[in-house]
Design a protein around this motif. Sequence first.
Motif, PDB file in Angstrom:
ATOM      1  N   THR A 222      -0.135   2.573  -3.252  1.00 45.86           N
ATOM      2  CA  THR A 222       1.153   2.615  -3.938  1.00 45.86           C
ATOM      3  C   THR A 222       2.100   1.571  -3.362  1.00 45.86           C
ATOM      4  O   THR A 222       2.903   0.989  -4.095  1.00 45.86           O
ATOM      5  CB  THR A 222       1.785   4.016  -3.803  1.00 45.86           C
ATOM      6  OG1 THR A 222       0.807   5.002  -4.156  1.00 45.86           O
ATOM      7  CG2 THR A 222       2.981   4.163  -4.724  1.00 45.86           C
ATOM      8  N   LEU A 223       1.999   1.322  -2.059  1.00 52.04           N
ATOM      9  CA  LEU A 223       2.828   0.275  -1.451  1.00 52.04           C
ATOM     10  C   LEU A 223       2.470  -1.084  -2.014  1.00 52.04           C
ATOM     11  O   LEU A 223       3.349  -1.946  -2.159  1.00 52.04           O
ATOM     12  CB  LEU A 223       2.673   0.291   0.074  1.00 52.04           C
ATOM     13  CG  LEU A 223       3.509  -0.742   0.839  1.00 52.04           C
ATOM     14  CD1 LEU A 223       4.999  -0.546   0.568  1.00 52.04           C
ATOM     15  CD2 LEU A 223       3.230  -0.662   2.330  1.00 52.04           C
ATOM     16  N   TRP A 224       1.202  -1.310  -2.353  1.00 48.33           N
ATOM     17  CA  TRP A 224       0.817  -2.577  -2.963  1.00 48.33           C
ATOM     18  C   TRP A 224       1.565  -2.761  -4.282  1.00 48.33           C
ATOM     19  O   TRP A 224       2.129  -3.830  -4.551  1.00 48.33           O
ATOM     20  CB  TRP A 224      -0.708  -2.602  -3.209  1.00 48.33           C
ATOM     21  CG  TRP A 224      -1.526  -2.866  -1.994  1.00 48.33           C
ATOM     22  CD1 TRP A 224      -1.485  -2.162  -0.819  1.00 48.33           C
ATOM     23  CD2 TRP A 224      -2.503  -3.887  -1.815  1.00 48.33           C
ATOM     24  NE1 TRP A 224      -2.386  -2.678   0.072  1.00 48.33           N
ATOM     25  CE2 TRP A 224      -3.026  -3.728  -0.499  1.00 48.33           C
ATOM     26  CE3 TRP A 224      -3.003  -4.898  -2.621  1.00 48.33           C
ATOM     27  CZ2 TRP A 224      -4.014  -4.567   0.007  1.00 48.33           C
ATOM     28  CZ3 TRP A 224      -3.987  -5.741  -2.124  1.00 48.33           C
ATOM     29  CH2 TRP A 224      -4.478  -5.571  -0.817  1.00 48.33           C
ATOM     30  N   VAL A 225       1.578  -1.713  -5.101  1.00 46.79           N
ATOM     31  CA  VAL A 225       2.276  -1.773  -6.394  1.00 46.79           C
ATOM     32  C   VAL A 225       3.764  -1.976  -6.180  1.00 46.79           C
ATOM     33  O   VAL A 225       4.410  -2.795  -6.845  1.00 46.79           O
ATOM     34  CB  VAL A 225       2.015  -0.481  -7.200  1.00 46.79           C
ATOM     35  CG1 VAL A 225       2.818  -0.481  -8.496  1.00 46.79           C
ATOM     36  CG2 VAL A 225       0.523  -0.327  -7.493  1.00 46.79           C
ATOM     37  N   CYS A 226       4.312  -1.220  -5.229  1.00 49.17           N
ATOM     38  CA  CYS A 226       5.752  -1.264  -4.967  1.00 49.17           C
ATOM     39  C   CYS A 226       6.170  -2.625  -4.409  1.00 49.17           C
ATOM     40  O   CYS A 226       7.251  -3.141  -4.747  1.00 49.17           O
ATOM     41  CB  CYS A 226       6.130  -0.156  -3.994  1.00 49.17           C
ATOM     42  SG  CYS A 226       7.867   0.273  -4.037  1.00 49.17           S
ATOM     43  N   THR A 227       5.332  -3.229  -3.584  1.00 45.14           N
ATOM     44  CA  THR A 227       5.655  -4.541  -3.024  1.00 45.14           C
ATOM     45  C   THR A 227       5.695  -5.599  -4.113  1.00 45.14           C
ATOM     46  O   THR A 227       6.577  -6.473  -4.113  1.00 45.14           O
ATOM     47  CB  THR A 227       4.631  -4.923  -1.937  1.00 45.14           C
ATOM     48  OG1 THR A 227       4.674  -3.950  -0.884  1.00 45.14           O
ATOM     49  CG2 THR A 227       4.941  -6.297  -1.358  1.00 45.14           C
TER      50      THR A 227
END
Length: 417
Positions: A222-227
């Motif tokens: 999810t951090l990948w998407v959020c970044t």
Amino acid sequence: MSAARTIDGIVIAAVLFAITLQINLTFMASADYPGLRISAADFLLPLAALFIGVSFLRRRSAWPAWEKPFRWLAPLAMSGVMIFAFVNGYFVQGEISRWALTNKLTGWFVLMGYFGAGAWLAANHGRVLPHFIRAFVLFAMAAMAWDIAIQIFKMYGVEISAYGPWEAARGFMANRNAYGFLLAAAAALVTVQGFEKTRPRPEFYIFWLMFPAVFIFNGSRTLWVCTAFLLVVFICLDWRKSLKIILPCAAIGSSLFFLIFSAEQQKIFIAAPLTGIDALVEKRDDAQGYGHAERMDIIHGALAMFKERPLQGAGLGSALYFQRQENGQTLDVIDCTPLWILSEMGIIGLLVFAGSYALMAMALLKKAKEDAFARGIFIILLCFGIFSLFHELLYTRFLWFMLGLTLVRPRRDVQTI
């Protein structure tokens, strides 16, 4: 003289909250109870409530005035839904759920305590906000440096933490996805503040130098998407500084990751978001975890609960209750905030919480036109929306404290950012 001492004390309190809100602890975890997760800041909250109460009794404080269209009705409505869901859960389960009482109902009013404390602080002592922001960012960076140091020492066979061999970075948040959200929040704050200054402070550069390594060690998909979302937002806000500062620093940080860390570390942690962290967990003989099959069982169970009681939901704690009924054991919480609300609080609960989220977003967007801190919190609220689709992070303390700080109009006689 006394006024100066009071302000100094409030600045110290704001800094302490900025730090302790990033430290999570878990107590009383067992095979049939996921445990009680609290923040180190929870120990400060009663003292803050006492101080604020005395301040109101002595008529030295003003009640927060909310930014339109947000109003008191939103937190009152959400609290009412929580109370009803708890009572409903008692009738559905035939008993009081300890999880629902301690983690969900009591935990909710702890969140409202943070929300109110943040609102009081901003309404009456807005000048402490820069101190809070910088302390929050600097401590987040200290946690990032700690996670990098852990992996550097691991290369030489030295363990300086309780992390397992390939365990994801989680800072002091006790959960890698909660830490991922914290990283996104710190990125929003340090970047928006950096954009406001002709010469950004050193932490702006250092944060983005360290971010790639911690980003990889954290492994939250999810951090990948959020970044990716954050980078688009930052380019829209200030494409010059994004291209001149963020992207070069991130590129240098990525290069340092490949230069410093071992091939094994690179292979394992880069592959983690693609293969799923459960695959790494399964490599450990002593691991306790669940994979995608169990995750789908949890989702199917939540949908079944909703279908049976679509309007009012099955009540707080019913997800874990029905997991024990169906599987003979507790699997885990529903890793999707909207689905959790829908299954345990029904359509009514989802409408109340979604409506409150929309009111907060509109109020922050309106204030963000002239206020850098509000812009940062608006971006954080959007990141929370992204994370909430894949994880249950509604009870993240620092989010509610920051919302309280931002959703109020400061007193005219108080200096603001």
